[in-house]
Scaffold this motif. Structure first.
Motif, PDB file in Angstrom:
ATOM      1  N   THR A  47       0.846  -1.196   0.000  1.00 21.06           N
ATOM      2  CA  THR A  47       0.000   0.000   0.000  1.00 21.06           C
ATOM      3  C   THR A  47       0.881   1.244   0.000  1.00 21.06           C
ATOM      4  OG1 THR A  47      -0.143  -0.017   2.413  1.00 21.06           O
ATOM      5  CG2 THR A  47      -1.895  -1.139   1.191  1.00 21.06           C
ATOM      6  N   PHE A  48       0.485   2.226  -0.775  1.00 18.45           N
ATOM      7  CA  PHE A  48       1.281   3.438  -0.956  1.00 18.45           C
ATOM      8  C   PHE A  48       0.355   4.644  -0.944  1.00 18.45           C
ATOM      9  CE2 PHE A  48       3.502   5.982  -4.557  1.00 18.45           C
ATOM     10  CZ  PHE A  48       4.000   6.906  -3.657  1.00 18.45           C
ATOM     11  N   TRP A  49       0.645   5.582  -0.033  1.00 16.79           N
ATOM     12  CA  TRP A  49      -0.097   6.842   0.035  1.00 16.79           C
ATOM     13  C   TRP A  49       0.796   7.978  -0.447  1.00 16.79           C
ATOM     14  CZ3 TRP A  49      -2.615   6.963   5.611  1.00 16.79           C
ATOM     15  CH2 TRP A  49      -3.549   5.919   5.715  1.00 16.79           C
ATOM     16  N   GLY A  50       0.248   8.808  -1.320  1.00 18.62           N
ATOM     17  CA  GLY A  50       1.019   9.951  -1.800  1.00 18.62           C
ATOM     18  C   GLY A  50       0.144  10.940  -2.533  1.00 18.62           C
ATOM     19  N   TRP A  51       0.745  12.046  -2.944  1.00 16.73           N
ATOM     20  CA  TRP A  51      -0.023  13.096  -3.617  1.00 16.73           C
ATOM     21  C   TRP A  51       0.752  13.787  -4.748  1.00 16.73           C
ATOM     22  CZ3 TRP A  51       1.826  13.491   1.421  1.00 16.73           C
ATOM     23  CH2 TRP A  51       2.866  14.398   1.610  1.00 16.73           C
ATOM     24  N   ALA A  52       2.025  13.490  -4.921  1.00 12.47           N
ATOM     25  CA  ALA A  52       2.833  14.194  -5.916  1.00 12.47           C
ATOM     26  C   ALA A  52       2.271  13.991  -7.321  1.00 12.47           C
ATOM     27  CB  ALA A  52       4.276  13.705  -5.863  1.00 12.47           C
ATOM     28  N   LYS A  53       2.369  15.048  -8.130  1.00 16.86           N
ATOM     29  CA  LYS A  53       1.894  14.981  -9.503  1.00 16.86           C
ATOM     30  C   LYS A  53       2.607  13.862 -10.255  1.00 16.86           C
ATOM     31  CE  LYS A  53      -0.746  18.711  -9.344  1.00 16.86           C
ATOM     32  NZ  LYS A  53      -2.205  18.655  -9.517  1.00 16.86           N
ATOM     33  N   THR A  55       2.140  10.662  -9.928  1.00 15.82           N
ATOM     34  CA  THR A  55       2.338   9.419  -9.175  1.00 15.82           C
ATOM     35  C   THR A  55       1.501   8.275  -9.730  1.00 15.82           C
ATOM     36  OG1 THR A  55       2.905  10.642  -7.173  1.00 15.82           O
ATOM     37  CG2 THR A  55       2.222   8.356  -6.890  1.00 15.82           C
ATOM     38  N   LYS A  56       0.277   8.547 -10.138  1.00 14.77           N
ATOM     39  CA  LYS A  56      -0.568   7.477 -10.678  1.00 14.77           C
ATOM     40  C   LYS A  56       0.103   6.832 -11.887  1.00 14.77           C
ATOM     41  CE  LYS A  56      -5.150   6.373 -12.522  1.00 14.77           C
ATOM     42  NZ  LYS A  56      -4.556   5.602 -13.647  1.00 14.77           N
ATOM     43  N   GLU A  57       0.691   7.655 -12.755  1.00 13.89           N
ATOM     44  CA  GLU A  57       1.374   7.115 -13.932  1.00 13.89           C
ATOM     45  C   GLU A  57       2.582   6.276 -13.532  1.00 13.89           C
ATOM     46  OE1 GLU A  57      -0.985  10.644 -15.289  1.00 13.89           O
ATOM     47  OE2 GLU A  57       0.256  10.156 -13.540  1.00 13.89           O
ATOM     48  N   VAL A  58       3.284   6.711 -12.491  1.00 18.95           N
ATOM     49  CA  VAL A  58       4.434   5.954 -11.998  1.00 18.95           C
ATOM     50  C   VAL A  58       3.990   4.598 -11.456  1.00 18.95           C
ATOM     51  CG1 VAL A  58       6.288   5.908 -10.298  1.00 18.95           C
ATOM     52  CG2 VAL A  58       5.754   8.031 -11.483  1.00 18.95           C
ATOM     53  N   VAL A  59       2.930   4.593 -10.676  1.00 21.01           N
ATOM     54  CA  VAL A  59       2.407   3.339 -10.122  1.00 21.01           C
ATOM     55  C   VAL A  59       1.959   2.403 -11.237  1.00 21.01           C
ATOM     56  CG1 VAL A  59       0.536   2.335  -8.756  1.00 21.01           C
ATOM     57  CG2 VAL A  59       1.778   4.338  -7.901  1.00 21.01           C
ATOM     58  N   ASP A  60       1.275   2.935 -12.232  1.00 19.14           N
ATOM     59  CA  ASP A  60       0.839   2.106 -13.360  1.00 19.14           C
ATOM     60  C   ASP A  60       2.039   1.452 -14.043  1.00 19.14           C
ATOM     61  OD1 ASP A  60      -1.776   2.791 -12.871  1.00 19.14           O
ATOM     62  OD2 ASP A  60      -1.899   4.296 -14.467  1.00 19.14           O
ATOM     63  N   GLU A  61       3.110   2.202 -14.215  1.00 16.69           N
ATOM     64  CA  GLU A  61       4.318   1.667 -14.847  1.00 16.69           C
ATOM     65  C   GLU A  61       4.936   0.573 -13.990  1.00 16.69           C
ATOM     66  OE1 GLU A  61       7.322   0.916 -17.464  1.00 16.69           O
ATOM     67  OE2 GLU A  61       5.525   2.162 -17.801  1.00 16.69           O
ATOM     68  N   PHE A  62       4.983   0.794 -12.679  1.00 16.83           N
ATOM     69  CA  PHE A  62       5.532  -0.228 -11.783  1.00 16.83           C
ATOM     70  C   PHE A  62       4.715  -1.513 -11.883  1.00 16.83           C
ATOM     71  CE2 PHE A  62       5.835  -2.617  -7.887  1.00 16.83           C
ATOM     72  CZ  PHE A  62       7.177  -2.544  -7.531  1.00 16.83           C
ATOM     73  N   ASN A  63       3.402  -1.382 -11.812  1.00 17.42           N
ATOM     74  CA  ASN A  63       2.551  -2.575 -11.818  1.00 17.42           C
ATOM     75  C   ASN A  63       2.597  -3.312 -13.154  1.00 17.42           C
ATOM     76  OD1 ASN A  63       1.739  -2.340  -9.158  1.00 17.42           O
ATOM     77  ND2 ASN A  63      -0.069  -1.105  -9.637  1.00 17.42           N
ATOM     78  N   LYS A  64       2.874  -2.623 -14.227  1.00 17.98           N
ATOM     79  CA  LYS A  64       3.021  -3.273 -15.536  1.00 17.98           C
ATOM     80  C   LYS A  64       4.317  -4.064 -15.617  1.00 17.98           C
ATOM     81  CE  LYS A  64       2.566   0.154 -18.386  1.00 17.98           C
ATOM     82  NZ  LYS A  64       2.545   0.927 -19.663  1.00 17.98           N
ATOM     83  N   SER A  65       5.354  -3.552 -14.955  1.00 18.91           N
ATOM     84  CA  SER A  65       6.693  -4.125 -15.119  1.00 18.91           C
ATOM     85  C   SER A  65       7.104  -5.074 -14.004  1.00 18.91           C
ATOM     86  CB  SER A  65       7.725  -2.997 -15.230  1.00 18.91           C
ATOM     87  OG  SER A  65       7.709  -2.181 -14.067  1.00 18.91           O
ATOM     88  N   HIS A  66       6.275  -5.244 -12.980  1.00 20.31           N
ATOM     89  CA  HIS A  66       6.614  -6.116 -11.860  1.00 20.31           C
ATOM     90  C   HIS A  66       5.528  -7.172 -11.649  1.00 20.31           C
ATOM     91  CE1 HIS A  66       9.267  -2.722 -11.082  1.00 20.31           C
ATOM     92  NE2 HIS A  66       9.939  -3.466 -10.211  1.00 20.31           N
ATOM     93  N   THR A  67       5.982  -8.375 -11.383  1.00 15.55           N
ATOM     94  CA  THR A  67       5.036  -9.457 -11.097  1.00 15.55           C
ATOM     95  C   THR A  67       5.099  -9.910  -9.645  1.00 15.55           C
ATOM     96  OG1 THR A  67       6.692 -11.079 -11.807  1.00 15.55           O
ATOM     97  CG2 THR A  67       5.099 -10.315 -13.468  1.00 15.55           C
ATOM     98  N   ASP A  68       6.244  -9.670  -8.981  1.00 19.20           N
ATOM     99  CA  ASP A  68       6.410 -10.145  -7.609  1.00 19.20           C
ATOM    100  C   ASP A  68       5.831  -9.179  -6.583  1.00 19.20           C
ATOM    101  OD1 ASP A  68       8.347  -8.318  -8.365  1.00 19.20           O
ATOM    102  OD2 ASP A  68       9.851  -9.085  -6.966  1.00 19.20           O
ATOM    103  N   ILE A  69       5.742  -7.890  -6.961  1.00 20.78           N
ATOM    104  CA  ILE A  69       5.190  -6.865  -6.067  1.00 20.78           C
ATOM    105  C   ILE A  69       4.187  -6.038  -6.854  1.00 20.78           C
ATOM    106  CG2 ILE A  69       5.690  -4.878  -4.584  1.00 20.78           C
ATOM    107  CD1 ILE A  69       8.582  -5.894  -4.370  1.00 20.78           C
TER     108      ILE A  69
END
Length: 440
Positions: A47-53, A55-69
């Motif tokens: 779980t990750f809480w944040g507000w920086a501009k 961030t949603k795009e960054v999270v989407d990229e992480f979830n696309k490129s990672h399978t273990d987390i």
């Protein structure tokens, strides 16, 4: 860009260690470190809480490129707007997020509260990526509590079309800034060169930092507190004069009133930081090509303070410390994270890790600034950040006290120098109330 950590900062690290309620040694993170190989390979939700501009795009990229987390992201209000209160309440309820955004100024307070986990072991492999002067902001008591995302050197945004129209030179010093302010007001009686933000203590802190102020330091086992030191009083006197003479507007930061004045051209400049480029681009799209960026005016020698800057921490009690640390390292040190953040068009963050500056420069579309190489300017401004600044243990209180006092300035209810004196007294009282020693 790298500077050695000052002796004062090192002293404060030891001081904070002696008074901090450090409870990490009994945290759930230890169980996570001891997880079996099979468990470590299983998909883990962080779980990750944040507000920086961006961030949603960054999270989407992480979830696309990672399978273990996988990251479960919750966008929360910015820290001062309620995000920090939400985090504090979650910590007290033993329900803190695994990863949380915390600005540098507030990190010592949360460490002191025992609200974040010690990341020293988990992030040791990436610490070399950061200059010492930025890394020192997340290292307290000899431990690493966060990783820096960005640095935030001050700069000056200005309407180059209006400056050209009115024959105003871009000011390099604060004396020239006042002269330019007088010229702007003379050219258009409704227009002003910039804005005094009566609700934004961090802006005053950055201006004081630039002028060589040192609000906090260490003296033996006690805190030195000097929110109203000579350098800060110089800055306060200067801006008090601008307000008194009607040379700047007085609007709440990022308020509807402030944005409207920018849209109408009644505000022709903005003393901000590197992240402001994305804010201006996002909020005033119709003015594309009209804005430019310059170094922040100085007191005779190029210098900058830092206005803001975000780090990522692991929330107290997380059972997923290793996974949380992997997320934090990726968010702060990977090319993909910065590419996706800045390609969103909403963020102009300046990476704390110097190797990522070229990635950021390539990823942010500067057409709004007529193609100006704003990241080269940010990098030069970053080099001039005054060394030796340290945040104190009660910055939420400091900024609250400052906001309460500064809010009276536009109406003449107080002056900026008087507001500093009141904030100094309130800060000393708060620190002593927490059982900490204060020198003097």
């Amino acid at each position: 860009m790298e500077r050695k950590t000052s002796r004062a900062t090192a002293g404060l690290a030891g001081l904070l260690a002696s008074v901090t309620l450090l409870t990490a040694c009994g945290s759930g993170g230890e169980a996570d470190r001891a997880a079996s190989g099979d468990a470590a390979r299983a998909a883990t939700e962080v779980t990750f809480w944040g507000w920086a501009k961006g961030t949603k795009e960054v999270v989407d990229e992480f979830n696309k490129s990672h399978t273990d987390i996988k990251i479960k992201f919750e966008e929360i209000p910015s820290g001062a707007a309620g995000g920090y209160a939400k985090f504090s309440n979650a910590v007290k309820a033993a329900n803190a997020p695994d990863v949380m955004s915390i600005e540098y100024a507030q990190l010592p307070d949360f460490v002191n509260q025992g609200a974040v986990e010690d990341l020293s072991v988990e992030v040791a492999d990436v610490k070399a990526k950061y200059p010492a002067n930025v890394l020192s902001m997340v290292e307290l008591g000899g431990k690493t509590w966060a990783l820096p995302m960005d640095a935030a050197p001050q700069v000056f945004y200005y309407r180059k079309d209006l400056f050209d129209k009115w024959g105003v030179e871009v000011p390099e010093t604060w004396d020239e800034f006042r002269a330019a302010a007088e010229k702007v007001k003379k050219a258009d009686k409704k227009a002003r060169i910039a804005t005094f933000f009566p609700d934004d203590g961090p802006v005053l802190a950055a201006l004081a930092w630039q002028a060589g102020a040192r609000w906090f330091g260490a003296e033996g086992d006690a805190w030195k507190v000097a929110v109203n030191d000579a350098a800060t009083k110089k800055v306060a006197d200067y801006w008090q004069g601008l307000v008194k003479d009607g040379l700047v507007h007085s609007h709440a930061a990022f308020s509807q009133e402030w944005n409207a004045s920018l849209e109408s051209g009644e505000t022709a400049g903005y003393v901000g930081a590197s992240w402001g480029a994305g804010v201006m681009k996002g909020n005033h799209a119709t003015q594309s090509g009209k804005w430019a960026v310059a170094p922040v005016p100085n007191w005779g020698t190029p210098a900058s303070g830092m206005l803001g800057g975000t780090s990522f921490v692991a929330g107290k009690g997380t059972k997923k410390l290793k996974a949380a640390a992997e997320v934090i390292k990726w968010l702060t040190t990977s090319d993909a994270a910065w590419t996706s953040r800045l390609a969103s068009g909403t963020s102009s963050g300046f990476p704390a890790a110097p190797d990522l500056v070229p990635v950021a420069a390539k990823s942010f579309d500067t057409s709004y600034y007529d193609g100006q190489d704003i990241y080269a300017l940010f990098a030069e401004s970053y080099k001039t950040i005054q060394p030796g600044w340290t945040w104190g243990p009660t910055m939420t209180q400091v900024f609250t006290s400052m906001k309460d006092q500064m809010g009276k300035v536009p109406s003449g209810g107080t002056t900026l120098p008087q507001a500093l004196d009141e904030t100094q007294n309130a800060t000393v009282t708060e620190i002593k109330g927490r059982g900490l020693n204060v020198a003097g």
